[in-house]
Design an enzyme around this catalytic site. Structure first.
Site, PDB file in Angstrom:
ATOM      1  NE  ARG A  15      -4.208  -1.231   0.935  1.00  0.00           N
ATOM      2  CZ  ARG A  15      -5.424  -1.315   1.412  1.00  0.00           C
ATOM      3  NH1 ARG A  15      -5.623  -1.431   2.690  1.00  0.00           N
ATOM      4  NH2 ARG A  15      -6.451  -1.273   0.613  1.00  0.00           N
ATOM      5  CD  GLN A  23      -2.873   5.783  -3.927  1.00  0.00           C
ATOM      6  OE1 GLN A  23      -2.001   6.521  -4.380  1.00  0.00           O
ATOM      7  NE2 GLN A  23      -3.709   6.161  -3.007  1.00  0.00           N
ATOM      8  CG  ASP A  46      -4.740  -1.027  -2.914  1.00  0.00           C
ATOM      9  OD1 ASP A  46      -5.207  -2.159  -2.655  1.00  0.00           O
ATOM     10  OD2 ASP A  46      -4.598  -0.149  -2.054  1.00  0.00           O
ATOM     11  CB  SER A  93      -8.006   0.516  -2.529  1.00  0.00           C
ATOM     12  OG  SER A  93      -7.185   0.709  -1.408  1.00  0.00           O
ATOM     13  CE1 TYR A 148      -4.482  -2.033   5.545  1.00  0.00           C
ATOM     14  CE2 TYR A 148      -2.094  -2.228   5.387  1.00  0.00           C
ATOM     15  CZ  TYR A 148      -3.351  -2.322   4.800  1.00  0.00           C
ATOM     16  OH  TYR A 148      -3.476  -2.701   3.501  1.00  0.00           O
TER      17      TYR A 148
HETATM   18  P1  NAD Z   1      -8.902  -2.320   6.503  1.00  0.00           P
HETATM   19  O1  NAD Z   1      -9.862  -2.932   5.526  1.00  0.00           O
HETATM   20  O2  NAD Z   1      -7.751  -3.124   7.015  1.00  0.00           O
HETATM   21  O3  NAD Z   1      -9.747  -1.812   7.778  1.00  0.00           O
HETATM   22  C1  NAD Z   1     -10.910  -1.015   7.647  1.00  0.00           C
HETATM   23  C2  NAD Z   1     -10.956  -0.021   8.777  1.00  0.00           C
HETATM   24  O4  NAD Z   1     -11.251  -0.659  10.010  1.00  0.00           O
HETATM   25  C3  NAD Z   1      -9.653   0.745   8.993  1.00  0.00           C
HETATM   26  O5  NAD Z   1      -9.886   2.133   8.840  1.00  0.00           O
HETATM   27  C4  NAD Z   1      -9.267   0.375  10.431  1.00  0.00           C
HETATM   28  O6  NAD Z   1      -8.625   1.444  11.110  1.00  0.00           O
HETATM   29  C5  NAD Z   1     -10.624   0.072  11.046  1.00  0.00           C
HETATM   30  N1  NAD Z   1     -10.613  -0.713  12.291  1.00  0.00           N
HETATM   31  C6  NAD Z   1      -9.814  -1.742  12.648  1.00  0.00           C
HETATM   32  N2  NAD Z   1     -10.139  -2.197  13.883  1.00  0.00           N
HETATM   33  C7  NAD Z   1     -11.196  -1.436  14.315  1.00  0.00           C
HETATM   34  C8  NAD Z   1     -11.993  -1.424  15.493  1.00  0.00           C
HETATM   35  N3  NAD Z   1     -11.777  -2.273  16.496  1.00  0.00           N
HETATM   36  N4  NAD Z   1     -12.959  -0.486  15.576  1.00  0.00           N
HETATM   37  C9  NAD Z   1     -13.194   0.391  14.581  1.00  0.00           C
HETATM   38  N5  NAD Z   1     -12.477   0.428  13.432  1.00  0.00           N
HETATM   39  C10 NAD Z   1     -11.494  -0.479  13.304  1.00  0.00           C
HETATM   40  O7  NAD Z   1      -8.296  -0.982   5.954  1.00  0.00           O
HETATM   41  P2  NAD Z   1      -8.392  -0.310   4.529  1.00  0.00           P
HETATM   42  O8  NAD Z   1      -9.710   0.345   4.393  1.00  0.00           O
HETATM   43  O9  NAD Z   1      -8.023  -1.271   3.487  1.00  0.00           O
HETATM   44  O10 NAD Z   1      -7.254   0.786   4.643  1.00  0.00           O
HETATM   45  C11 NAD Z   1      -6.981   1.463   5.823  1.00  0.00           C
HETATM   46  C12 NAD Z   1      -6.073   2.634   5.520  1.00  0.00           C
HETATM   47  O11 NAD Z   1      -4.897   2.217   4.822  1.00  0.00           O
HETATM   48  C13 NAD Z   1      -6.682   3.669   4.612  1.00  0.00           C
HETATM   49  O12 NAD Z   1      -7.592   4.499   5.207  1.00  0.00           O
HETATM   50  C14 NAD Z   1      -5.417   4.373   4.161  1.00  0.00           C
HETATM   51  O13 NAD Z   1      -4.963   5.261   5.146  1.00  0.00           O
HETATM   52  C15 NAD Z   1      -4.446   3.266   4.025  1.00  0.00           C
HETATM   53  N6  NAD Z   1      -4.373   2.882   2.595  1.00  0.00           N
HETATM   54  C16 NAD Z   1      -3.303   3.313   1.886  1.00  0.00           C
HETATM   55  C17 NAD Z   1      -3.223   2.994   0.531  1.00  0.00           C
HETATM   56  C18 NAD Z   1      -2.076   3.428  -0.304  1.00  0.00           C
HETATM   57  O14 NAD Z   1      -1.314   4.254   0.127  1.00  0.00           O
HETATM   58  N7  NAD Z   1      -1.920   2.862  -1.492  1.00  0.00           N
HETATM   59  C19 NAD Z   1      -4.217   2.220  -0.069  1.00  0.00           C
HETATM   60  C20 NAD Z   1      -5.291   1.810   0.702  1.00  0.00           C
HETATM   61  C21 NAD Z   1      -5.340   2.127   2.031  1.00  0.00           C
END
Ligand code: NAD
Length: 364
Positions: free
Chosen positions: A120, A125, A128, A131, A225
């Site tokens: 990530r 990106q 990905d 996402s 994460y």
């Molecule tokens: P994910 O599917 O792993 O998790 C979904 C959400 O659940 C996250 O926001 C996490 O903080 C939240 N979560 C975990 N435990 C929890 C709990 N007990 N209670 C409430 N919420 C909880 O994550 P995702 O959506 O795939 O991505 C998370 C972050 O990663 C994004 O918001 C972003 O900052 C980053 N990201 C970066 C890139 C990149 O740079 N290419 C791409 C995708 C995501």
């Protein structure tokens, strides 16, 4: 590169490459063979692939000359057995290190890249898939919930009286959660959200939702994460969420921690305190569920609350889910074709490679 695209299993409606990506790859000097009917369930006909420059083939002839087989799910054994040793397989390969299907890929001398493991980073990106597919899932979850609710989402002022807006609570404000918030707002619900990463509060608010603040709770881990909450924090979160749920009509849960079962956030007792007619859509159903009542692939009625655990949700919007997946795969293929030397030393390919040189490498 000679690239093959199979027709997926019966329960998968997406396709790994759509005609638009095929045309771009062909223009880039690659040759693409598509199994007859591969895109039909996502709205892409064999004719559209032919026009884009692909060759259409039956299953038996699809992969024998291929250097790369790109799929959505794990390709079936009968297809893998037709691939030449040293060929590449890329798709959502469900890469647990002890998965028997990875061992079979290794025995066949294939090199496999798990799209779940795209790093990530900014550079990766556009590859990905987590996402892109989470975007579809977050959107669709709200529609599933809206469809199941016995009330409308928006506030309406009519000659027949005023309807109050539905209250929607989104747990986990990552990619899927933010899309769910935006979708629920567009449909007119009053939206609130919670995440253990305080950094997302501003993003939640910028979408017009409120953030459920829980004192001294923060669990930001590596790479942006979440990590698991400490026990005292878990209790504070449970108290705050339990209280909040009592006033909500629609709850969408999306919380995940990479490499771990989904965190259990909504207990059976909390569901029992919710208003009858409320709906929960648990997007974490396939990794264990954020709600204790959830069963993957089912709708459980509990104390008047409908708890949906949708499985394969991105596949239920196959045209756009395939369009985004296909762009991810196209970028991946263009990247791999441009890597000189050892692919395992490449910062994108290295972490994604789960099978190479007859052995399973560390998966998820
Ligand atoms: P994910 O599917 O792993 O998790 C979904 C959400 O659940 C996250 O926001 C996490 O903080 C939240 N979560 C975990 N435990 C929890 C709990 N007990 N209670 C409430 N919420 C909880 O994550 P995702 O959506 O795939 O991505 C998370 C972050 O990663 C994004 O918001 C972003 O900052 C980053 N990201 C970066 C890139 C990149 O740079 N290419 C791409 C995708 C995501």
């Amino acid at each position: 590169m000679r690239i093959a695209v199979p027709r997926e299993a019966d329960d998968e409606q997406r396709v790994a490459l759509i005609p638009d990506s095929v045309a771009r790859l062909v223009r880039g000097g690659h040759a693409v063979t598509v199994e007859s009917g591969a895109g039909s369930r996502a709205g892409f006909s064999d004719e559209a692939y032919t026009t884009a420059g692909a060759t259409i083939a039956g299953r038996a002839a699809l992969a024998s000359a291929a250097e790369a087989l790109v799929s959505v799910g794990v390709p079936p054994d009968d297809l893998l057995s037709t691939l030449a040793r040293g060929a590449i397989v890329a798709g959502l390969l469900d890469p647990a290190p002890d998965a028997p299907h990875l061992a079979r890929l290794a025995q066949r001398g294939l090199t496999a890249y798990a799209m779940e493991l795209v790093p990530r980073t900014t550079k990766a990106q556009s590859m990905d898939v987590l996402s892109s597919q989470a975007t579809v899932a977050g959107y669709k979850a709200v529609l599933i919930g809206a469809n199941a609710l016995p009330r409308l989402l928006p506030m309406l002022t009519t000659a027949a009286g005023t309807l109050t807006p539905a209250r929607c609570f989104v747990v986990g404000a990552g990619v899927a959660g933010l899309q769910a918030i935006a979708t629920a707002r567009r449909l007119g619900a009053v939206v609130s959200a919670f995440d253990v990463r305080p950094v997302v509060k501003e993003q939640v608010q910028s979408l017009g939702a409120s953030f459920l603040d829980v004192e001294q709770v923060a669990a930001e881990g590596e790479g942006g994460y979440a990590r698991e909450l400490a026990a005292d924090q878990q209790q504070r979160v449970a108290d705050a969420i339990g209280e909040h749920l009592v006033t909500q009509d629609l709850v969408i849960t999306t919380a995940q921690i990479p490499g771990r079962p989904a965190p259990r956030i909504i207990t059976t007792a909390m569901v029992e305190r919710m208003r009858p007619g409320s709906v929960i859509v648990d997007l974490a159903a396939e990794s264990g569920g954020n709600c204790e009542v959830t069963r993957a692939g089912e709708v459980v009625q509990h104390h008047g609350v409908a708890v949906h655990g949708p499985a394969g949700i991105a596949s239920s919007v196959p045209t756009h889910a395939s369009q985004m997946y296909s762009r991810n795969i196209q970028t991946f293929l263009e990247h791999i074709a441009g890597v000189d030397g050892d692919p395992l030393a490449d910062p994108i390919l290295g972490p994604m490679c789960v099978v190479h040189d007859g052995a399973v490498r560390a998966g998820r």
